[in-house]
Design an enzyme around this catalytic site. Structure first.
Site, PDB file in Angstrom:
ATOM      1  N   ARG A  66       0.826  -1.199   0.000  1.00  0.00           N
ATOM      2  CA  ARG A  66       0.000   0.000   0.000  1.00  0.00           C
ATOM      3  C   ARG A  66       0.869   1.261   0.000  1.00  0.00           C
ATOM      4  O   ARG A  66       0.535   2.263  -0.647  1.00  0.00           O
ATOM      5  CB  ARG A  66      -0.911  -0.018   1.234  1.00  0.00           C
ATOM      6  CG  ARG A  66      -1.984   1.051   1.192  1.00  0.00           C
ATOM      7  CD  ARG A  66      -2.991   0.863   2.300  1.00  0.00           C
ATOM      8  NE  ARG A  66      -3.939   1.962   2.291  1.00  0.00           N
ATOM      9  CZ  ARG A  66      -4.369   2.577   3.382  1.00  0.00           C
ATOM     10  NH1 ARG A  66      -3.966   2.195   4.562  1.00  0.00           N
ATOM     11  NH2 ARG A  66      -5.238   3.572   3.298  1.00  0.00           N
ATOM     12  N   HIS A  70       0.571   4.279  -2.727  1.00  0.00           N
ATOM     13  CA  HIS A  70       0.320   5.665  -2.318  1.00  0.00           C
ATOM     14  C   HIS A  70       1.477   6.572  -2.727  1.00  0.00           C
ATOM     15  O   HIS A  70       1.264   7.733  -3.074  1.00  0.00           O
ATOM     16  CB  HIS A  70       0.098   5.737  -0.813  1.00  0.00           C
ATOM     17  CG  HIS A  70      -1.281   5.341  -0.392  1.00  0.00           C
ATOM     18  ND1 HIS A  70      -2.058   6.110   0.455  1.00  0.00           N
ATOM     19  CD2 HIS A  70      -2.033   4.266  -0.700  1.00  0.00           C
ATOM     20  CE1 HIS A  70      -3.234   5.509   0.638  1.00  0.00           C
ATOM     21  NE2 HIS A  70      -3.233   4.387  -0.049  1.00  0.00           N
ATOM     22  N   SER A  80       8.570   9.991  -1.613  1.00  0.00           N
ATOM     23  CA  SER A  80       8.168  11.226  -0.918  1.00  0.00           C
ATOM     24  C   SER A  80       7.162  10.952   0.188  1.00  0.00           C
ATOM     25  O   SER A  80       7.033  11.736   1.132  1.00  0.00           O
ATOM     26  CB  SER A  80       7.596  12.236  -1.919  1.00  0.00           C
ATOM     27  OG  SER A  80       6.528  11.670  -2.660  1.00  0.00           O
ATOM     28  N   ASN A  98      -3.507   9.479   4.166  1.00  0.00           N
ATOM     29  CA  ASN A  98      -2.350   8.613   4.400  1.00  0.00           C
ATOM     30  C   ASN A  98      -2.182   8.219   5.860  1.00  0.00           C
ATOM     31  O   ASN A  98      -1.289   7.420   6.178  1.00  0.00           O
ATOM     32  CB  ASN A  98      -1.066   9.297   3.911  1.00  0.00           C
ATOM     33  CG  ASN A  98      -0.888   9.204   2.409  1.00  0.00           C
ATOM     34  OD1 ASN A  98      -1.378   8.277   1.774  1.00  0.00           O
ATOM     35  ND2 ASN A  98      -0.198  10.181   1.833  1.00  0.00           N
ATOM     36  N   HIS A 200      -5.945  -5.970  -3.015  1.00  0.00           N
ATOM     37  CA  HIS A 200      -6.910  -6.058  -1.919  1.00  0.00           C
ATOM     38  C   HIS A 200      -7.172  -7.497  -1.509  1.00  0.00           C
ATOM     39  O   HIS A 200      -8.015  -7.752  -0.657  1.00  0.00           O
ATOM     40  CB  HIS A 200      -8.222  -5.377  -2.313  1.00  0.00           C
ATOM     41  CG  HIS A 200      -8.145  -3.892  -2.305  1.00  0.00           C
ATOM     42  ND1 HIS A 200      -9.210  -3.082  -2.635  1.00  0.00           N
ATOM     43  CD2 HIS A 200      -7.122  -3.056  -2.030  1.00  0.00           C
ATOM     44  CE1 HIS A 200      -8.844  -1.816  -2.550  1.00  0.00           C
ATOM     45  NE2 HIS A 200      -7.580  -1.781  -2.184  1.00  0.00           N
TER      46      HIS A 200
END
Length: 332
Positions: A66, A70, A80, A98, A200
């Site tokens: 994940r 992201h 970042s 986040n 998922h």
């Protein structure tokens, strides 16, 4: 992918958009064995560190996947998302979208970076962005998923702002048009999107993400009719009204610790946890792909490898747009 979650909301600034989207050709610098001269053992070093972390907690696996998603979706695959906020800047990781990223994903990259830098010839030679890409491949394999070669050569980004997250992560209630549009803006096709959504099959989400499907779907129809009735009852038992928002539920009700094509089999049965999962089957434009991969794991694995390789090319930083961070959580 929360969307786990691989799977969040608002609009990139123009400057970030230029880096992210017109910067796609920068991925041409990526190649396998990028560190063959500077740190030839980097893949085995990272693999050992990741394996050690996974042996401590399974959450490492979905958390790392994940984190990669992201990171790449917001300002490109430049690590970042790992940068910590300072007094003068609220970083990506502290944006509301986040805050649910598990700390084990960050810790995996930080420990792997420390392991790499502990080798004298490798010290400060490997970017945090590349370590995250390698760690993502490694956790997928450890969960039973396919192995694949990872292209390397990313630099770490020089900026991380909370504002850059706005509108750049998919929401749990997205329809197919919204999903396709967001992925297409990163050079990813509908098939790529469906393949990446299968992340998922691992990990968990929280009841707050699905209460509308269980109790307030629409006037006169409290439960989302696309939900399998038995599954809906099961979810209501785990997520009663006014449930503690910290209560977690498995994304995949059948094999939540195995990377497999059960995700698609669940969708065929109406057991997609999010609207943005189930729509992949209910929408006729994507249904055939779901049904094909539900019955053909090899075809899914091949499509997934292609999709995650393309994801790893999004917004790659080159030249003066990046560097190699000494500390993944801080700019040099």
């Amino acid at each position: 992918m929360g969307r786990v979650n691989f799977l969040t909301s608002l609009i990139l600034s123009i400057s970030v958009g230029v880096i992210l989207f017109s910067g796609r050709p920068a991925s041409a610098q990526l190649r396998q064995n990028f560190y063959s001269n500077t740190c030839p053992d980097v893949e085995s070093i990272v693999r050992r560190a990741v394996s050690a972390k996974v042996s401590q907690t399974f959450v490492t696996i979905p958390a790392t996947i994940r984190l990669f998603f992201h990171d790449c979706f917001v300002s490109g695959c430049d690590a970042s998302v790992i940068v910590a906020s300072t007094g003068g800047n609220t970083a990506e990781k502290d944006h509301p979208d986040n805050l649910s990223l598990a700390g084990d994903g960050f810790d995996t990259v930080i420990k792997a970076k420390a392991a790499v830098d502990a080798v004298p010839r490798c010290k400060n030679k490997v970017s945090c962005a590349d370590i995250l890409a390698l760690a993502t491949r490694d956790v997928i394999v450890l969960a039973g998923g396919p192995t694949y070669p990872v292209e390397l050569g990313r630099l770490d980004g020089l900026s991380s702002t909370s504002a850059s997250v706005n509108g750049n992560l998919p929401k749990a209630n997205f329809n197919l048009n919204q999903l396709n549009s967001m992925f297409a803006s990163r050079g990813l096709t509908q098939a790529d999107m469906i393949a990446l959504s299968a992340c998922h099959t691992l990990g968990f989400s929280h009841c707050t993400q699905i209460t509308n499907r269980l109790y307030n779907f629409s006037p006169g129809t409290p439960v989302d009719p696309t939900l399998n009735r038995q599954y809906a009852t099961q979810l209501q038992g785990m997520c009663p009204r006014n449930v503690d928002p910290r209560v977690a539920i498995d994304m995949d009700p059948t094999s939540p610790r195995i990377f497999d094509n059960a995700y698609f089999q669940n969708l065929v049965q109406g057991k997609g946890l999010f609207t943005s999962d189930q729509v992949l089957f209910t929408d006729s434009r994507s249904r055939n792909t779901v049904t094909t991969w539900a019955s053909n794991s090899q075809a899914f694995n091949a499509a997934f490898i292609q999709a995650i390789t393309k994801l790893g090319r999004v917004g790659v930083k080159t030249g003066g747009n990046g560097n190699i961070r000494f500390d993944c959580g801080r700019f040099n």
